[in-house]
Design an enzyme around this catalytic site. Sequence first.
Site, PDB file in Angstrom:
ATOM      1  CB  SER A 134      -0.868   0.016   1.263  1.00 46.39           C
ATOM      2  OG  SER A 134      -1.601   1.214   1.340  1.00 46.39           O
ATOM      3  CE1 TYR A 147      -4.347  -1.889   4.818  1.00 47.91           C
ATOM      4  CE2 TYR A 147      -3.809   0.374   4.241  1.00 47.91           C
ATOM      5  CZ  TYR A 147      -4.070  -0.930   3.858  1.00 47.91           C
ATOM      6  OH  TYR A 147      -4.040  -1.273   2.528  1.00 47.91           O
TER       7      TYR A 147
HETATM    8  N1  NAP Z   1      -8.499  -0.521  -2.305  1.00 47.15           N
HETATM    9  C1  NAP Z   1      -7.526   0.254  -1.906  1.00 47.15           C
HETATM   10  O1  NAP Z   1      -7.658   1.499  -1.904  1.00 47.15           O
HETATM   11  C2  NAP Z   1      -6.208  -0.327  -1.457  1.00 47.15           C
HETATM   12  C3  NAP Z   1      -5.112   0.542  -1.360  1.00 47.15           C
HETATM   13  C4  NAP Z   1      -3.875   0.031  -0.984  1.00 47.15           C
HETATM   14  C5  NAP Z   1      -3.734  -1.326  -0.731  1.00 47.15           C
HETATM   15  N2  NAP Z   1      -4.817  -2.157  -0.818  1.00 47.15           N
HETATM   16  C6  NAP Z   1      -4.572  -3.591  -0.546  1.00 47.15           C
HETATM   17  O2  NAP Z   1      -5.020  -4.361  -1.637  1.00 47.15           O
HETATM   18  C7  NAP Z   1      -5.343  -5.690  -1.190  1.00 47.15           C
HETATM   19  C8  NAP Z   1      -6.696  -6.075  -1.743  1.00 47.15           C
HETATM   20  O3  NAP Z   1      -7.671  -5.164  -1.270  1.00 47.15           O
HETATM   21  P1  NAP Z   1      -8.957  -4.715  -2.109  1.00 47.15           P
HETATM   22  O4  NAP Z   1      -8.929  -3.243  -2.196  1.00 47.15           O
HETATM   23  O5  NAP Z   1      -9.076  -5.527  -3.342  1.00 47.15           O
HETATM   24  O6  NAP Z   1     -10.093  -5.053  -1.037  1.00 47.15           O
HETATM   25  P2  NAP Z   1     -11.256  -6.147  -0.992  1.00 47.15           P
HETATM   26  O7  NAP Z   1     -12.119  -6.023  -2.187  1.00 47.15           O
HETATM   27  O8  NAP Z   1     -11.844  -5.990   0.366  1.00 47.15           O
HETATM   28  O9  NAP Z   1     -10.479  -7.539  -1.097  1.00 47.15           O
HETATM   29  C9  NAP Z   1      -9.751  -8.082  -0.039  1.00 47.15           C
HETATM   30  C10 NAP Z   1      -9.639  -9.566  -0.259  1.00 47.15           C
HETATM   31  O10 NAP Z   1      -8.840 -10.123   0.799  1.00 47.15           O
HETATM   32  C11 NAP Z   1      -9.528 -11.270   1.267  1.00 47.15           C
HETATM   33  N3  NAP Z   1      -9.163 -11.635   2.618  1.00 47.15           N
HETATM   34  C12 NAP Z   1      -9.287 -10.924   3.757  1.00 47.15           C
HETATM   35  N4  NAP Z   1      -8.841 -11.650   4.803  1.00 47.15           N
HETATM   36  C13 NAP Z   1      -8.428 -12.836   4.309  1.00 47.15           C
HETATM   37  C14 NAP Z   1      -7.861 -14.015   4.855  1.00 47.15           C
HETATM   38  N5  NAP Z   1      -7.661 -14.154   6.182  1.00 47.15           N
HETATM   39  N6  NAP Z   1      -7.530 -15.052   4.027  1.00 47.15           N
HETATM   40  C15 NAP Z   1      -7.758 -14.958   2.706  1.00 47.15           C
HETATM   41  N7  NAP Z   1      -8.314 -13.886   2.120  1.00 47.15           N
HETATM   42  C16 NAP Z   1      -8.639 -12.844   2.915  1.00 47.15           C
HETATM   43  C17 NAP Z   1     -11.012 -10.933   1.144  1.00 47.15           C
HETATM   44  O11 NAP Z   1     -11.737 -12.136   1.197  1.00 47.15           O
HETATM   45  P3  NAP Z   1     -13.200 -12.302   1.832  1.00 47.15           P
HETATM   46  O12 NAP Z   1     -14.135 -12.053   0.691  1.00 47.15           O
HETATM   47  O13 NAP Z   1     -13.231 -13.708   2.312  1.00 47.15           O
HETATM   48  O14 NAP Z   1     -13.324 -11.296   2.940  1.00 47.15           O
HETATM   49  C18 NAP Z   1     -11.001 -10.279  -0.234  1.00 47.15           C
HETATM   50  O15 NAP Z   1     -10.985 -11.247  -1.247  1.00 47.15           O
HETATM   51  C19 NAP Z   1      -5.273  -5.640   0.332  1.00 47.15           C
HETATM   52  O16 NAP Z   1      -4.051  -6.201   0.754  1.00 47.15           O
HETATM   53  C20 NAP Z   1      -5.336  -4.149   0.647  1.00 47.15           C
HETATM   54  O17 NAP Z   1      -4.697  -3.826   1.859  1.00 47.15           O
HETATM   55  C21 NAP Z   1      -6.051  -1.694  -1.170  1.00 47.15           C
END
Ligand code: NAP
Length: 280
Positions: A134, A147
């Site tokens: 991130s 975070y």
């Molecule tokens: N969106 C942003 O602005 C942003 C910015 C910087 C970094 N990120 C990073 O990008 C990554 C993906 O996030 P996203 O934005 O795509 O959010 P998201 O749509 O909420 O996706 C997160 C994914 O992680 C899974 N997950 C959570 N806990 C888990 C576990 N214990 N084991 C396996 N899977 C798990 C969730 O599965 P479930 O469906 O089972 O909950 C979901 O598939 C994360 O690492 C996040 O920190 C996001």
Amino acid sequence: MHRQTALITGCSSGFGKLIATTFHDNDWNVIATMRSPEQETDLASGEHMLATRLDVNDSQSIEAAFSAGEAEFGFIDTVVNNAGYGGYGLFEQASESDMRSMFETNLFGPINIMRVALPKMRASGTGTIINVTSMAGHMALPGNSIYSASKHAMVGLTEAMALEYRPLGIRIFSVAPGAYPTTRFTANTDKRIDEGDAELVAYSNRLREQINSVGAQMASESGKIADPQEVADRVYACATSEMPIHSPTGADAEMLIAMMGQDNRQDFLDRIGTMLVPGN
Ligand SMILES: NC(=O)c1ccc[n+]([C@@H]2O[C@H](COP(=O)([O-])OP(=O)(O)OC[C@H]3O[C@@H](n4cnc5c(N)ncnc54)[C@H](OP(=O)(O)O)[C@@H]3O)[C@@H](O)[C@H]2O)c1
């Protein structure tokens, strides 16, 4: 030509789903892992796609997903640590268990995965690991201290491991997204905002408003809505081409990290790598 294989965590939504689709569209075998594959409809198992259960906090599910993927496709060339979650809140609005859970998933989750992947990659003398970190892993963001801490840990871990494993033929990258409107990440973000005493709640709400307004201003200055596909494309680029260890992704991340003067970081890391790491 040999069809390569990628295992990706957190494929039920957001970046993970797009990363899985991007690799699959580019003729890779994809092991799309998620906590509840029985609920998945977009990434059903089929030709060159295996949708299977993996919870990054459950070692048995990790071993089982790697075994199922290897049985289907053979050697896993690329592993993408994408699963993770965020959440707005002041430091005192998080309980100890909130904090430990976040580190379990965002830091120890990828560690659990890498501990399984690396011996296999080392035995083959090849492999790529891409960690979705991130912007908050490079610059600490108020209202996101836990975070930010978990993602700083991931950025540091990735950086050291990238240098450590380079002479062994294993490439390790960090893709650091800025803010992207992935639905669940955004929907879950404010659940702690009204926790704690009146002073904390009032301050937390004021800080949130300020952050939202700066975010909206930056988005309107950049003139475009951040497209999560950019992150999937950057992850794919790391798997398939020469890329720097750190890839800030998105107009906000690129601008803020450049403002921190880290744009020459790759040169610095290459020097450190040459100085400290013996060749193979
Ligand atoms: N969106 C942003 O602005 C942003 C910015 C910087 C970094 N990120 C990073 O990008 C990554 C993906 O996030 P996203 O934005 O795509 O959010 P998201 O749509 O909420 O996706 C997160 C994914 O992680 C899974 N997950 C959570 N806990 C888990 C576990 N214990 N084991 C396996 N899977 C798990 C969730 O599965 P479930 O469906 O089972 O909950 C979901 O598939 C994360 O690492 C996040 O920190 C996001």
